[in-house]
Design a protein around this motif. Structure first.
Motif, PDB file in Angstrom:
ATOM      1  N   ARG A   1       0.842  -1.163   0.210  1.00  0.00           N
ATOM      2  CA  ARG A   1       0.002   0.029  -0.164  1.00  0.00           C
ATOM      3  C   ARG A   1       0.844   1.276   0.117  1.00  0.00           C
ATOM      4  O   ARG A   1       0.392   2.138  -0.560  1.00  0.00           O
ATOM      5  N   ARG A   2       1.939   0.971   0.658  1.00  0.00           N
ATOM      6  CA  ARG A   2       2.956   2.326   0.784  1.00  0.00           C
ATOM      7  C   ARG A   2       4.004   2.444  -0.141  1.00  0.00           C
ATOM      8  O   ARG A   2       5.065   3.099   0.038  1.00  0.00           O
ATOM      9  N   GLU A   3       3.774   1.526  -1.188  1.00  0.00           N
ATOM     10  CA  GLU A   3       5.212   1.303  -1.995  1.00  0.00           C
ATOM     11  C   GLU A   3       5.468   2.732  -2.663  1.00  0.00           C
ATOM     12  O   GLU A   3       6.820   3.215  -2.817  1.00  0.00           O
ATOM     13  N   LYS A   4       4.828   3.573  -3.209  1.00  0.00           N
ATOM     14  CA  LYS A   4       5.132   4.883  -3.798  1.00  0.00           C
ATOM     15  C   LYS A   4       5.419   5.876  -2.779  1.00  0.00           C
ATOM     16  O   LYS A   4       6.528   6.502  -3.141  1.00  0.00           O
TER      17      LYS A   4
ATOM     18  N   ILE B   1       7.219   5.064  -0.202  1.00  0.00           N
ATOM     19  CA  ILE B   1       8.471   4.559   0.236  1.00  0.00           C
ATOM     20  C   ILE B   1       9.500   4.909  -0.810  1.00  0.00           C
ATOM     21  O   ILE B   1      10.621   5.349  -0.800  1.00  0.00           O
ATOM     22  N   ASP B   2       9.021   4.836  -2.049  1.00  0.00           N
ATOM     23  CA  ASP B   2      10.227   5.012  -3.273  1.00  0.00           C
ATOM     24  C   ASP B   2      10.360   6.530  -3.234  1.00  0.00           C
ATOM     25  O   ASP B   2      11.588   6.861  -3.579  1.00  0.00           O
ATOM     26  N   ALA B   3       9.311   7.360  -3.031  1.00  0.00           N
ATOM     27  CA  ALA B   3       9.659   8.743  -3.001  1.00  0.00           C
ATOM     28  C   ALA B   3      10.326   9.063  -2.122  1.00  0.00           C
ATOM     29  O   ALA B   3      11.383   9.937  -2.208  1.00  0.00           O
ATOM     30  N   PHE B   4      10.412   8.573  -0.738  1.00  0.00           N
ATOM     31  CA  PHE B   4      11.234   8.780   0.149  1.00  0.00           C
ATOM     32  C   PHE B   4      12.734   8.303  -0.101  1.00  0.00           C
ATOM     33  O   PHE B   4      13.642   9.185   0.292  1.00  0.00           O
TER      34      PHE B   4
END
Length: 128
Positions: free
Chosen positions: A63-66, A68-71
């Motif tokens: 759910r939080r993949e985007k 995490i990638d942005a971070f």
């Protein structure tokens, strides 16, 4: 994959246990229950770690993949900028130290060279 699931769940358990240990360690049989939980996670028969990973950790990460990638992209960019900034500071400090050392040693070197000038050598009495 099984070991990856185990270590991820175990790391999350250890991170939460650091804080909760202070609050609930006074319960009777707390340490025995904790040991049984770790054995349950590790056991190939119960596959507790893979059960917890598939049921809770993986859906949360998916759910939080985007986010995490942005971070991670922002952290990489900040890290690069920080390395450049500290590298420039380090080079400036090294250059300043080199210039200061050269100016200080130049005076000492000039004083030593003056003592060996031709005028000083002429003033020495001739030894025949």
């Amino acid at each position: 994959v099984r070991w990856m699931m185990y270590w991820i769940v175990f790391a999350l358990f250890m991170a939460t246990e650091t804080f909760t240990d202070l609050l609930i360690s006074w319960f009777p049989f707390y340490y025995e229950v904790k040991m049984a939980f770790v054995i349950w996670l590790l056991s190939p028969y119960t596959r507790g770690a893979s059960l917890l990973y598939r049921r809770f950790v993986h859906p949360t990460l998916a759910r939080r993949e985007k986010d995490i990638d942005a971070f991670l992209i922002r952290a990489r960019e900040r890290g690069y900028e920080t390395v450049l900034r500290f590298g420039k500071r380090g080079l400036n400090l090294a250059a300043t130290a080199a210039v200061q050392a050269a100016t200080k040693s130049q005076g000492a070197l000039a004083g030593r060279l003056r003592s060996f000038s031709m005028q000083d050598l002429r003033s020495l009495p001739d030894q025949e």
